[in-house]
Scaffold this active site. Structure first.
Site, PDB file in Angstrom:
ATOM      1  N   ASP A   8       6.913   7.999  -4.437  1.00 62.55           N
ATOM      2  CA  ASP A   8       8.166   7.013  -4.381  1.00 62.55           C
ATOM      3  C   ASP A   8       9.451   7.763  -5.093  1.00 62.55           C
ATOM      4  O   ASP A   8      10.151   7.061  -4.836  1.00 62.55           O
ATOM      5  CB  ASP A   8       7.840   5.782  -5.660  1.00 62.55           C
ATOM      6  CG  ASP A   8       6.685   4.922  -4.850  1.00 62.55           C
ATOM      7  OD1 ASP A   8       6.039   5.081  -3.709  1.00 62.55           O
ATOM      8  OD2 ASP A   8       6.386   3.807  -5.766  1.00 62.55           O
ATOM      9  N   HIS A  39      15.600  -3.065  11.093  1.00 65.02           N
ATOM     10  CA  HIS A  39      14.782  -1.792  10.519  1.00 65.02           C
ATOM     11  C   HIS A  39      13.218  -1.800  10.647  1.00 65.02           C
ATOM     12  O   HIS A  39      12.700  -0.944  11.235  1.00 65.02           O
ATOM     13  CB  HIS A  39      15.476  -1.821   9.144  1.00 65.02           C
ATOM     14  CG  HIS A  39      14.604  -0.265   8.402  1.00 65.02           C
ATOM     15  ND1 HIS A  39      15.541   0.620   8.323  1.00 65.02           N
ATOM     16  CD2 HIS A  39      13.746  -0.322   7.643  1.00 65.02           C
ATOM     17  CE1 HIS A  39      14.894   1.688   7.613  1.00 65.02           C
ATOM     18  NE2 HIS A  39      13.854   1.094   7.211  1.00 65.02           N
ATOM     19  N   GLU A  40      12.547  -2.919  10.229  1.00 62.81           N
ATOM     20  CA  GLU A  40      11.286  -2.742  10.113  1.00 62.81           C
ATOM     21  C   GLU A  40      10.620  -2.871  11.358  1.00 62.81           C
ATOM     22  O   GLU A  40       9.667  -2.436  11.677  1.00 62.81           O
ATOM     23  CB  GLU A  40      11.028  -4.134   9.289  1.00 62.81           C
ATOM     24  CG  GLU A  40      11.241  -4.183   7.841  1.00 62.81           C
ATOM     25  CD  GLU A  40      11.208  -3.015   7.118  1.00 62.81           C
ATOM     26  OE1 GLU A  40      10.169  -2.296   7.370  1.00 62.81           O
ATOM     27  OE2 GLU A  40      12.096  -2.892   6.137  1.00 62.81           O
ATOM     28  N   GLY A  88      11.533  -4.806   2.987  1.00 61.85           N
ATOM     29  CA  GLY A  88      10.619  -5.133   4.008  1.00 61.85           C
ATOM     30  C   GLY A  88       9.375  -4.082   4.254  1.00 61.85           C
ATOM     31  O   GLY A  88       9.792  -3.066   3.609  1.00 61.85           O
ATOM     32  N   HIS A 125      10.583   0.407  12.940  1.00 63.64           N
ATOM     33  CA  HIS A 125       9.348   1.285  12.391  1.00 63.64           C
ATOM     34  C   HIS A 125       8.140   1.024  13.246  1.00 63.64           C
ATOM     35  O   HIS A 125       7.354   1.885  13.099  1.00 63.64           O
ATOM     36  CB  HIS A 125       8.912   0.657  10.836  1.00 63.64           C
ATOM     37  CG  HIS A 125       9.679   1.286   9.677  1.00 63.64           C
ATOM     38  ND1 HIS A 125       9.540   2.854   9.803  1.00 63.64           N
ATOM     39  CD2 HIS A 125      10.436   1.030   8.703  1.00 63.64           C
ATOM     40  CE1 HIS A 125      10.181   3.099   8.615  1.00 63.64           C
ATOM     41  NE2 HIS A 125      10.601   2.283   8.164  1.00 63.64           N
ATOM     42  N   SER A 139       0.941  -1.165  -0.021  1.00 62.09           N
ATOM     43  CA  SER A 139      -0.044  -0.169   0.071  1.00 62.09           C
ATOM     44  C   SER A 139       0.765   1.443   0.069  1.00 62.09           C
ATOM     45  O   SER A 139       0.399   2.358  -0.159  1.00 62.09           O
ATOM     46  CB  SER A 139      -0.899   0.006   1.077  1.00 62.09           C
ATOM     47  OG  SER A 139      -1.874  -1.288   1.080  1.00 62.09           O
ATOM     48  N   GLU A 140       1.981   1.154   0.550  1.00 59.99           N
ATOM     49  CA  GLU A 140       2.899   2.500   0.522  1.00 59.99           C
ATOM     50  C   GLU A 140       3.402   2.910  -0.780  1.00 59.99           C
ATOM     51  O   GLU A 140       3.858   1.740  -1.564  1.00 59.99           O
ATOM     52  CB  GLU A 140       4.249   2.384   1.525  1.00 59.99           C
ATOM     53  CG  GLU A 140       5.049   3.574   1.804  1.00 59.99           C
ATOM     54  CD  GLU A 140       6.156   3.256   2.690  1.00 59.99           C
ATOM     55  OE1 GLU A 140       6.362   4.204   3.530  1.00 59.99           O
ATOM     56  OE2 GLU A 140       6.774   2.287   2.461  1.00 59.99           O
TER      57      GLU A 140
END
Length: 619
Positions: A393, A311-312, A285, A315, A156-157
């Protein structure tokens, strides 16, 4: 309520008369150029989603029931949509609503304006997605590890949620959600919410997300999926043939969660699970709450690439808990996350390990700055961007990630880690479940340091890092003893052509990457063959090493790697690895022709996020 004519006039103005940037100032409270919605007037607060996933038609048929909050004079609520077929819109009482879909915008889709009635609390939108919905990746059985069942995942991002759920698709808008999703009975459904750990007999699964999230964190995965626990609050989902390997690789997840909590406070999302997706997933990710979506390229066989999971996980605080208010402020998500990631890796594996990661980050950052400058996009090397009229993006580069990281590290190094840790922990707490823009961050950190430590942060430093192109002179310089030894090894090789297998045998992935990235600007076929014999790069199963090596083989015409190059590009969808390879190929007419031929084979395996990038490059 205003009369119908006035309301319809307002809808017409919003839909037909202006772009999002030109929305009437009297109803615009959030300046997000990538949404049609006007959340200051009417805002979604909770989603009840009932959906059926149809692999035969590659569509999702659904009803999105949105609870809303409105200002007293609100006459209309606007949703973002893209390529959705709207069947009906009703209110709480089931009565039809007046609605209108606006003219299409190639980037933003269509606004859906719904005329409100007094007292309305819920808007129900029944619709179906298009087979080519940009967020949805439909995989045939042949494109999966198991080869027997199809697979679906979403991405979705940044602004693709609108292609599978009508929503107010801005990171500044948060909502809770619940869902009932029906899938083929032999498959399992998962979301960025509370999740089942095994299949049921009905094929219908219920989900709840009790913490408010922005739309880009909506996520769905459907496939032949198994689960293995890592700890009481974390585990790994993957296809059955992959799940044991993935669980072994990610065994340190609980240590990462505990380490993160020691740094910056309790984990706020109850569970932390990871799903390892098929290789077409376009990112390393995606930090979907409670369920990180991860690329199989992290399964290197030696647990060397698990910094991606750190990293994820990070978040969960920076991004999911405290979110960039618009995509112009994307660095606030990623710069903080990279900083947090490095701190987790340092806590678990030591300072020199994290400094190797930081040195590689600095090398990548400098390469990105040089590439953007060469492409006449030097303005995109600022942290604060202006992406109005552009795909968000475009801002998802190493600038947001690594320039953002080094900026925060510069503050830490100048004024002390203890102060920065106190700031960061309180920043997450004070802004939890809210959006922050760049100006708000600057105000917060300046006030914090002044009130807590009697320190006046220098305005010139914010200007140099956030609003100026390139890298400031005060950029921190990581130091790694292990990389220094690699540099000495490399100098010896340049002087003598000799390698020492015993020394290199103990190298980590990061040391090998440093070695490859710092090879001479010119290499002969004989040197390339000797290096390949030494490091077994072409045969490597480590995607980071393979990518770094293949860039060199393309540049210097090393033909023994051509088969590996094509196979890697066809069967790997991670944009981070695809970009340097395709960009290196197109530097010569012969290389571009080869790239186009490979891309024709590879494109069906790529997600829209990847094809949107490479369609332009390889046209």
């Amino acid at each position: 309520m205003k009369n119908l004519a006035v309301c319809l006039s307002l809808i017409a103005v919003i839909i037909y008369g202006c772009s999002p940037a030109e929305k009437p100032t009297e109803v615009m409270t959030i300046q997000d150029p990538h949404t049609f919605s006007v959340p200051g007037t009417a805002t979604v607060t909770h989603l009840k989603w009932k959906a059926t996933v149809d692999f035969d038609t590659k569509t999702i048929k659904a009803t999105a029931s949105w609870q809303i909050k409105t200002q007293p004079d609100a006459d209309v609520i606007i949703f973002d949509t893209k390529d959705l077929t709207i069947d009906s819109v009703t209110f709480d009482d089931g009565k039809p609503a007046d609605f209108k879909l606006g003219n299409p915008d190639s980037l933003l889709g269509k606004p859906l304006a719904v005329l409100l009635r007094p007292g309305v609390k819920t808007v129900n939108i029944t619709y179906q997605t298009a087979p080519g919905a940009e967020a949805l990746q439909w995989l045939s059985p042949a494109q999966t590890a198991g080869k027997h069942e199809p697979f679906l995942f979403t991405q979705s991002e940044a602004i693709l949620a609108r292609s599978w759920v009508p929503c107010q698709d801005s990171p500044s808008v948060r909502f809770t959600y619940e869902a009932d999703v029906t899938v083929p009975k032999q498959l399992l459904a998962l979301m960025s919410a509370s999740n089942p750990q095994q299949k049921n007999a009905s094929g219908t699964y219920h989900f709840e997300m009790k913490q408010p999230i922005p739309s880009y964190l909506l996520a769905l995965a459907v496939g032949d999926i198994a689960f293995k626990p890592v700890s009481a609050r974390s585990g790994v989902y993957a296809e059955p043939s992959v799940v044991d390997t993935a669980t072994w690789e990610l065994v340190d997840m609980e240590k990462m969660i505990a380490g993160a909590e020691e740094l910056y406070g309790a984990y706020p999302w109850e569970r932390y699970d990871v799903i390892v997706l098929p290789p077409s997933f376009p990112f390393g990710g995606m930090e979907n709450p409670r369920l990180t979506f991860a690329t199989p390229t992290i399964l290197a066989g030696d647990r060397s690439l698990t910094s991606l999971i750190a990293h994820e996980l990070a978040h969960s605080w920076s991004g999911n808990l405290v979110t960039n208010a618009t995509w112009n402020d994307f660095w606030l998500n990623e710069g903080f996350t990279v900083y947090f990631e490095h701190r987790i890796m340092e806590k678990l594996y030591g300072k020199d390990y994290s400094e190797m990661l930081a040195m590689l980050s600095l090398q990548e950052l400098k390469e990105t700055i040089a590439a953007l400058k060469a492409d006449n996009l030097y303005g995109d090397t600022k942290l604060k961007l202006d992406l109005e009229g552009r795909n968000p993006d475009d801002g998802m580069t190493d600038i947001a990630y690594n320039k953002g990281y080094f900026f925060l590290r510069s503050i830490e190094e100048q004024y002390g880690r203890d102060k920065f840790d106190a700031f960061l922990k309180d920043y997450f707490t004070a802004n939890a479940f809210h959006g922050v823009n760049t100006d708000g961050f600057i105000r917060y950190i300046k006030t914090y340091y002044k009130d807590k430590f009697s320190i006046a942060l220098d305005d010139a430093n914010f200007t140099a890092w956030i609003f100026t192109e390139g890298l400031p002179q005060n950029c921190p310089v990581p130091v790694s003893d292990r990389f220094a030894k690699v540099d000495a090894f490399l100098a010896q090789w340049k002087a003598t052509g000799k390698t020492d297998d015993a020394v290199a045998k103990a190298w980590s992935t990061h040391e090998w990457l440093h070695f490859i990235k710092n090879l001479p600007d010119k290499l002969s076929p004989a040197q390339l063959k000797a290096l390949d014999t030494f490091g077994h790069f072409t045969a490597s199963g480590n995607s980071e090493i393979v990518t770094a090596w293949l860039v060199k083989t393309i540049r210097f015409g090393y033909t023994p790697a051509e088969t590996k190059l094509e196979d890697f590009l066809v069967h790997n969808g991670r944009r981070k690895f695809l970009s340097p390879l395709y960009n290196e190929l197109v530097k010569t007419p012969e290389g571009k022709k080869k790239a186009q031929a490979i891309y024709r084979k590879a494109r069906p395996n790529y997600h829209f996020v990847a094809t949107n990038t490479f369609d332009k490059l390889l046209k």
